[in-house]
Design a protein around this motif. Structure first.
Motif, mmCIF file in Angstrom:
data_model
loop_
_atom_site.group_PDB
_atom_site.id
_atom_site.type_symbol
_atom_site.label_atom_id
_atom_site.label_comp_id
_atom_site.label_asym_id
_atom_site.label_seq_id
_atom_site.Cartn_x
_atom_site.Cartn_y
_atom_site.Cartn_z
ATOM 1 N N VAL A 1 0.843 -1.199 0.000
ATOM 2 C CA VAL A 1 0.000 0.000 0.000
ATOM 3 C C VAL A 1 0.876 1.246 0.000
ATOM 4 O O VAL A 1 0.644 2.184 -0.775
ATOM 5 N N VAL A 2 1.901 1.256 0.850
ATOM 6 C CA VAL A 2 2.820 2.396 0.907
ATOM 7 C C VAL A 2 3.516 2.567 -0.437
ATOM 8 O O VAL A 2 3.570 3.670 -0.986
ATOM 9 N N GLU A 3 4.031 1.485 -0.975
ATOM 10 C CA GLU A 3 4.733 1.542 -2.261
ATOM 11 C C GLU A 3 3.818 2.048 -3.370
ATOM 12 O O GLU A 3 4.188 2.927 -4.143
ATOM 13 N N SER A 4 2.621 1.508 -3.438
ATOM 14 C CA SER A 4 1.660 1.913 -4.464
ATOM 15 C C SER A 4 1.282 3.388 -4.331
ATOM 16 O O SER A 4 1.204 4.118 -5.324
ATOM 17 N N ALA A 5 1.048 3.817 -3.109
ATOM 18 C CA ALA A 5 0.695 5.228 -2.878
ATOM 19 C C ALA A 5 1.833 6.145 -3.303
ATOM 20 O O ALA A 5 1.606 7.164 -3.969
ATOM 21 N N LEU A 6 3.056 5.784 -2.946
ATOM 22 C CA LEU A 6 4.202 6.619 -3.317
ATOM 23 C C LEU A 6 4.423 6.649 -4.828
ATOM 24 O O LEU A 6 4.719 7.707 -5.398
ATOM 25 N N VAL A 7 4.267 5.506 -5.472
ATOM 26 C CA VAL A 7 4.396 5.465 -6.934
ATOM 27 C C VAL A 7 3.349 6.374 -7.573
ATOM 28 O O VAL A 7 3.656 7.166 -8.468
ATOM 29 N N SER A 8 2.131 6.276 -7.109
ATOM 30 C CA SER A 8 1.041 7.093 -7.645
ATOM 31 C C SER A 8 1.288 8.591 -7.407
ATOM 32 O O SER A 8 1.118 9.413 -8.312
ATOM 33 N N LEU A 9 1.700 8.934 -6.202
ATOM 34 C CA LEU A 9 1.884 10.340 -5.843
ATOM 35 C C LEU A 9 3.092 10.986 -6.527
ATOM 36 O O LEU A 9 3.152 12.205 -6.653
ATOM 37 N N THR A 10 4.050 10.179 -6.957
ATOM 38 C CA THR A 10 5.246 10.729 -7.605
ATOM 39 C C THR A 10 5.265 10.460 -9.110
ATOM 40 O O THR A 10 6.277 10.669 -9.771
ATOM 41 N N ALA A 11 4.139 10.029 -9.662
ATOM 42 C CA ALA A 11 4.064 9.664 -11.080
ATOM 43 C C ALA A 11 4.417 10.823 -12.015
ATOM 44 O O ALA A 11 4.870 10.591 -13.130
ATOM 45 N N GLY A 12 4.241 12.047 -11.567
ATOM 46 C CA GLY A 12 4.542 13.209 -12.405
ATOM 47 C C GLY A 12 6.023 13.541 -12.492
ATOM 48 O O GLY A 12 6.404 14.490 -13.176
ATOM 49 N N VAL A 13 6.850 12.785 -11.820
ATOM 50 C CA VAL A 13 8.297 13.022 -11.819
ATOM 51 C C VAL A 13 8.971 11.829 -12.491
ATOM 52 O O VAL A 13 8.652 10.680 -12.171
ATOM 53 N N SER A 14 9.885 12.104 -13.397
ATOM 54 C CA SER A 14 10.537 11.014 -14.123
ATOM 55 C C SER A 14 11.394 10.166 -13.178
ATOM 56 O O SER A 14 11.884 10.663 -12.158
ATOM 57 N N PRO A 15 11.603 8.890 -13.533
ATOM 58 C CA PRO A 15 12.469 8.035 -12.715
ATOM 59 C C PRO A 15 13.880 8.618 -12.553
ATOM 60 O O PRO A 15 14.476 8.487 -11.482
ATOM 61 N N GLU A 16 14.383 9.265 -13.585
ATOM 62 C CA GLU A 16 15.716 9.878 -13.497
ATOM 63 C C GLU A 16 15.735 11.023 -12.483
ATOM 64 O O GLU A 16 16.669 11.136 -11.689
ATOM 65 N N ARG B 1 17.797 11.225 -8.907
ATOM 66 C CA ARG B 1 18.666 12.352 -8.513
ATOM 67 C C ARG B 1 18.252 12.905 -7.153
ATOM 68 O O ARG B 1 19.098 13.188 -6.302
ATOM 69 N N VAL B 2 16.968 13.079 -6.960
ATOM 70 C CA VAL B 2 16.470 13.580 -5.674
ATOM 71 C C VAL B 2 16.842 12.609 -4.557
ATOM 72 O O VAL B 2 17.327 13.020 -3.498
ATOM 73 N N ALA B 3 16.629 11.316 -4.781
ATOM 74 C CA ALA B 3 16.946 10.304 -3.767
ATOM 75 C C ALA B 3 18.429 10.340 -3.424
ATOM 76 O O ALA B 3 18.799 10.272 -2.247
ATOM 77 N N SER B 4 19.276 10.454 -4.424
ATOM 78 C CA SER B 4 20.726 10.502 -4.201
ATOM 79 C C SER B 4 21.108 11.744 -3.394
ATOM 80 O O SER B 4 21.900 11.672 -2.445
ATOM 81 N N THR B 5 20.535 12.871 -3.767
ATOM 82 C CA THR B 5 20.825 14.124 -3.073
ATOM 83 C C THR B 5 20.358 14.060 -1.619
ATOM 84 O O THR B 5 21.085 14.447 -0.702
ATOM 85 N N LEU B 6 19.154 13.553 -1.404
ATOM 86 C CA LEU B 6 18.625 13.447 -0.036
ATOM 87 C C LEU B 6 19.445 12.470 0.796
ATOM 88 O O LEU B 6 19.686 12.719 1.986
ATOM 89 N N ALA B 7 19.886 11.364 0.208
ATOM 90 C CA ALA B 7 20.718 10.403 0.938
ATOM 91 C C ALA B 7 22.035 11.042 1.352
ATOM 92 O O ALA B 7 22.507 10.824 2.479
ATOM 93 N N THR B 8 22.625 11.841 0.473
ATOM 94 C CA THR B 8 23.880 12.526 0.788
ATOM 95 C C THR B 8 23.663 13.530 1.921
ATOM 96 O O THR B 8 24.450 13.593 2.874
ATOM 97 N N LEU B 9 22.602 14.314 1.823
ATOM 98 C CA LEU B 9 22.299 15.310 2.856
ATOM 99 C C LEU B 9 21.990 14.630 4.186
ATOM 100 O O LEU B 9 22.479 15.047 5.243
#
Length: 148
Positions: free
Chosen positions: A108-123, A127-135
Motif C-alpha cells: 500500500v505504501v509503495e503503491s501510494a508513493l508510486v502514484s503520488l510521484t508519477a509526475g516526476v521522471s524516474p531519473e 537524482r532527488v533520492a541521491s541528493t537526499l541520501a547525501t544530505l
C-alpha cells in the motif's frame, strides 16, 4: 533570500503532503498510520531492535518512541522481550499480527508513493533520492537535528 530557503520550504511541504497522503491511504486500507508503519518496519529490519535504535533512526525523543511502542504493544502488534545480555533493557519484536499488518501495509505504501510521484521522471526521482541520501548522511554524521 538565498536559494536554500525556498528549497527547504519545498522539501518540508513535499514531505508533509506525501506523509499525510500515504498515511490516509494506509489507514483507510489497513488501519495503520504511516507512523505505525515506520515503527513496525524498523522493528522488523533492525536485529535486536531497542527503543534507542528507533530514536536514532527517526531523531525523535525516547519518550515519544516509548509511548508509541507502548501503543503498538497494546494493539498486539509488537512485544517487549527482556534483552538477553542486559535485563534492564528490552528488545522489540513483531507479533504475528504485527508482521501481518506490516506485510499487508508495504504494498500500500509503495503503491501510494508510486502514484503520488508519477509526475516526476524516474531519473529525476533518482537524482532527488541521491541528493537526499547525501544530505541525510551528512546531517547524521554530525548529529545535527537529534533530539536533546
Amino acid at each position: 533570500m538565498s536559494h536554500i530557503t525556498p528549497a527547504f520550504v519545498d522539501l518540508v511541504r513535499v514531505e508533509t503532503r506525501l506523509y499525510n497522503a500515504v498515511s490516509a491511504r494506509l489507514r483507510d486500507e489497513q488501519g495503520v498510520s504511516i507512523g505505525q508503519f515506520e515503527f513496525l518496519e524498523i522493528i522488523d529490519r533492525v536485529p535486536g531492535c531497542r527503543v534507542l535504535d528507533i530514536v536514532g533512526e527517526l531523531a525523535i525523543t525516547v519518550g515519544a518512541v516509548s509511548k508509541a511502542v507502548d501503543r503498538l504493544v497494546a494493539a498486539g502488534w509488537c512485544q517487549r522481550v527482556a534483552h538477553p545480555q542486559d535485563r534492564r533493557s528490552s528488545v522489540l519484536r513483531l507479533t504475528d499480527e504485527g508482521a501481518r499488518r506490516l506485510a499487508a501495509s508495504r504494498p500500500v505504501v509503495e503503491s501510494a508513493l508510486v502514484s503520488l510521484t508519477a509526475g516526476v521522471s524516474p531519473e529525476e526521482l533518482s537524482r532527488v533520492a541521491s541528493t537526499l541520501a547525501t544530505l541525510r548522511a551528512a546531517l547524521e554524521a554530525g548529529s545535527h537535528g537529534s533530539p536533546g
